[in-house]
Write a protein that holds these residues in place. Structure first.
Motif, PDB file in Angstrom:
ATOM      1  N   VAL A  28       0.840  -1.195   0.000  1.00 59.45           N
ATOM      2  CA  VAL A  28       0.000   0.000   0.000  1.00 59.45           C
ATOM      3  C   VAL A  28       0.874   1.244   0.000  1.00 59.45           C
ATOM      4  CG1 VAL A  28      -0.180   0.182   2.535  1.00 59.45           C
ATOM      5  CG2 VAL A  28      -2.028   1.076   1.094  1.00 59.45           C
ATOM      6  N   ALA A  29       0.354   2.295  -0.591  1.00 57.80           N
ATOM      7  CA  ALA A  29       0.985   3.622  -0.548  1.00 57.80           C
ATOM      8  C   ALA A  29      -0.088   4.635  -0.890  1.00 57.80           C
ATOM      9  CB  ALA A  29       2.145   3.724  -1.538  1.00 57.80           C
ATOM     10  N   ASP A  30       0.145   5.870  -0.494  1.00 61.93           N
ATOM     11  CA  ASP A  30      -0.766   6.933  -0.901  1.00 61.93           C
ATOM     12  C   ASP A  30      -0.368   7.422  -2.295  1.00 61.93           C
ATOM     13  OD1 ASP A  30       1.628   8.105  -0.036  1.00 61.93           O
ATOM     14  OD2 ASP A  30       0.647   9.983   0.471  1.00 61.93           O
ATOM     15  N   ASN A  31      -1.183   8.288  -2.860  1.00 64.61           N
ATOM     16  CA  ASN A  31      -0.876   8.866  -4.165  1.00 64.61           C
ATOM     17  C   ASN A  31       0.190   9.939  -3.962  1.00 64.61           C
ATOM     18  OD1 ASN A  31      -1.542  11.156  -6.358  1.00 64.61           O
ATOM     19  ND2 ASN A  31      -2.008   9.143  -7.179  1.00 64.61           N
ATOM     20  N   TRP A  32       1.413   9.651  -4.398  1.00 65.67           N
ATOM     21  CA  TRP A  32       2.561  10.515  -4.125  1.00 65.67           C
ATOM     22  C   TRP A  32       3.482  10.511  -5.342  1.00 65.67           C
ATOM     23  CZ3 TRP A  32       7.596   9.540  -1.206  1.00 65.67           C
ATOM     24  CH2 TRP A  32       8.096  10.721  -0.622  1.00 65.67           C
ATOM     25  N   PRO A  33       2.949  10.925  -6.497  1.00 61.98           N
ATOM     26  CA  PRO A  33       3.768  10.901  -7.709  1.00 61.98           C
ATOM     27  C   PRO A  33       4.939  11.879  -7.611  1.00 61.98           C
ATOM     28  CG  PRO A  33       1.737  12.145  -8.081  1.00 61.98           C
ATOM     29  CD  PRO A  33       1.624  11.522  -6.725  1.00 61.98           C
ATOM     30  N   PRO A  34       6.077  11.558  -8.219  1.00 62.59           N
ATOM     31  CA  PRO A  34       6.308  10.425  -9.119  1.00 62.59           C
ATOM     32  C   PRO A  34       6.769   9.145  -8.421  1.00 62.59           C
ATOM     33  CG  PRO A  34       8.229  11.832  -9.105  1.00 62.59           C
ATOM     34  CD  PRO A  34       7.225  12.489  -8.185  1.00 62.59           C
ATOM     35  N   ASN A 105      15.110  11.657  -0.118  1.00 53.23           N
ATOM     36  CA  ASN A 105      14.241  12.781  -0.495  1.00 53.23           C
ATOM     37  C   ASN A 105      14.751  14.066   0.126  1.00 53.23           C
ATOM     38  OD1 ASN A 105      12.203  10.272   0.279  1.00 53.23           O
ATOM     39  ND2 ASN A 105      11.728  11.206  -1.675  1.00 53.23           N
ATOM     40  N   ARG A 106      14.694  15.157  -0.664  1.00 49.67           N
ATOM     41  CA  ARG A 106      14.967  16.490  -0.127  1.00 49.67           C
ATOM     42  C   ARG A 106      13.646  17.187   0.129  1.00 49.67           C
ATOM     43  NH1 ARG A 106      19.175  20.606  -2.127  1.00 49.67           N
ATOM     44  NH2 ARG A 106      17.650  20.933  -3.780  1.00 49.67           N
ATOM     45  N   VAL A 107      13.385  17.525   1.378  1.00 50.27           N
ATOM     46  CA  VAL A 107      12.146  18.195   1.754  1.00 50.27           C
ATOM     47  C   VAL A 107      12.347  19.693   1.608  1.00 50.27           C
ATOM     48  CG1 VAL A 107      10.418  18.504   3.564  1.00 50.27           C
ATOM     49  CG2 VAL A 107      11.632  16.325   3.356  1.00 50.27           C
ATOM     50  N   TYR A 176      11.033  16.549  -5.565  1.00 51.72           N
ATOM     51  CA  TYR A 176      10.587  15.920  -6.806  1.00 51.72           C
ATOM     52  C   TYR A 176       9.067  15.847  -6.871  1.00 51.72           C
ATOM     53  CZ  TYR A 176      15.324  14.479  -8.088  1.00 51.72           C
ATOM     54  OH  TYR A 176      16.638  14.472  -8.450  1.00 51.72           O
ATOM     55  N   VAL A 177       8.442  15.561  -5.737  1.00 49.48           N
ATOM     56  CA  VAL A 177       6.980  15.501  -5.698  1.00 49.48           C
ATOM     57  C   VAL A 177       6.395  16.882  -5.994  1.00 49.48           C
ATOM     58  CG1 VAL A 177       4.973  15.065  -4.237  1.00 49.48           C
ATOM     59  CG2 VAL A 177       6.965  13.564  -4.090  1.00 49.48           C
ATOM     60  N   ALA A 178       6.977  17.916  -5.385  1.00 51.69           N
ATOM     61  CA  ALA A 178       6.478  19.279  -5.604  1.00 51.69           C
ATOM     62  C   ALA A 178       6.591  19.665  -7.070  1.00 51.69           C
ATOM     63  CB  ALA A 178       7.249  20.256  -4.727  1.00 51.69           C
ATOM     64  N   ARG A 179       7.749  19.419  -7.676  1.00 49.33           N
ATOM     65  CA  ARG A 179       7.934  19.799  -9.085  1.00 49.33           C
ATOM     66  C   ARG A 179       6.978  19.027  -9.991  1.00 49.33           C
ATOM     67  NH1 ARG A 179      12.362  22.991  -9.786  1.00 49.33           N
ATOM     68  NH2 ARG A 179      14.004  22.947  -8.179  1.00 49.33           N
ATOM     69  N   TYR A 180       6.828  17.742  -9.731  1.00 56.26           N
ATOM     70  CA  TYR A 180       5.927  16.918 -10.543  1.00 56.26           C
ATOM     71  C   TYR A 180       4.479  17.381 -10.371  1.00 56.26           C
ATOM     72  CZ  TYR A 180       3.445  12.791 -12.257  1.00 56.26           C
ATOM     73  OH  TYR A 180       2.607  11.942 -12.939  1.00 56.26           O
ATOM     74  N   SER A 181       4.067  17.568  -9.126  1.00 54.33           N
ATOM     75  CA  SER A 181       2.672  17.908  -8.840  1.00 54.33           C
ATOM     76  C   SER A 181       2.308  19.292  -9.357  1.00 54.33           C
ATOM     77  CB  SER A 181       2.415  17.828  -7.332  1.00 54.33           C
ATOM     78  OG  SER A 181       2.650  16.520  -6.848  1.00 54.33           O
ATOM     79  N   LEU A 182       3.240  20.241  -9.308  1.00 50.57           N
ATOM     80  CA  LEU A 182       2.937  21.594  -9.772  1.00 50.57           C
ATOM     81  C   LEU A 182       2.599  21.629 -11.254  1.00 50.57           C
ATOM     82  CD1 LEU A 182       5.557  23.730  -7.814  1.00 50.57           C
ATOM     83  CD2 LEU A 182       3.058  23.885  -7.632  1.00 50.57           C
TER      84      LEU A 182
END
Length: 245
Positions: A28-34, A105-107, A176-182
């Protein structure tokens, strides 16, 4: 003959029942692309690495996407066997067995474009409201600081839209998540926010295997050996490249 048939019937049932530890693992995982997203090839980078490593360790698996709080609760109750995308914290270690890190990951903080948030140390953030995803762990220092004004939201999209609308001063997410999601947000949101330096934290990504699973230690050991072998034979690097990393 009836007792003999009963014995033979019981033996057939036993042989047809998978031995403990050989059932399909419920991932299981949440939706956290990529990193994790059922709509992406392989379920995203993290899902691809985890399912490949578990397969090499001898485990079949099935991936399900669920909201973060439900995924975490499911692991604690044993309804799911493996949480794919866990950052370490002590409370999670009480419900599951952590692997060693398989990604990092870099937060990063985000602010509205044109606003000057002065940030060198965490105490500089005390005057600001910060949108955080409910039940996420960002770093032990950040999570445990009660002087920070955190505004819980359900996901990063909610956080960044609140930020663009001026309802909070900052948002926080993996870079990476922020850049992808934006790239999936409306233009006004996408062009209205910027990443803040320096990074808030650098975290390592792990699998978390439910302590309810009788072979949680063996699953983690097999996963770690498989990841090490993937790094050695180049298949780990190929997965990174396939997912654009």
């Amino acid at each position: 003959m009836r007792p003999l048939f009963c014995v033979l019937g019981l033996l057939a049932v036993m042989l047809a029942t998978p031995a403990p530890g050989h059932d399909k693992l419920r991932l299981v995982a949440d939706n956290w692309p990529p990193f994790t997203d059922a709509s992406l090839p392989g379920g995203g980078l993290a899902t691809s690495i985890v399912t490949t490593a578990l397969a090499r360790a001898g485990y079949t698996s099935a991936f399900e996407e669920a909201p973060w709080a439900r995924a975490l609760l499911g692991v604690s109750e044993g309804r799911y066997d493996v949480l794919i995308n866990a950052w370490y914290n002590d409370s999670r270690a009480r419900i599951g067995h952590f692997s060693t890190a398989y990604l990092s990951n870099r937060v990063r903080l985000l602010q509205r474009k044109g606003e000057a948030v002065r940030y060198k140390r965490q105490s500089d953030l005390y005057p600001y409201s910060i949108a955080v995803v409910r039940d996420y762990a960002y770093s032990s220092e950040f999570d445990g600081d009660t002087r920070l004004h955190k505004v819980p939201v359900s996901n990063f999209s909610s956080a960044v839209r609140m930020l663009a609308a001026g309802r909070v001063n900052l948002a926080v997410e993996d870079e990476y998540v922020a850049r992808y999601s934006l790239q999936r947000e409306p233009q006004a949101v996408r062009e209205g926010v910027v990443l803040v330096e320096p990074p808030l934290a650098e975290n390592t990504l792990h699998i978390l295997v439910s302590l309810k699973h009788p072979e949680h230690e063996r699953i983690v050991e097999g996963f770690e050996r498989a990841v090490a072998a993937m790094k050695a034979d180049g298949s780990y690097a190929r997965l990174l490249h396939q997912h654009g990393f």
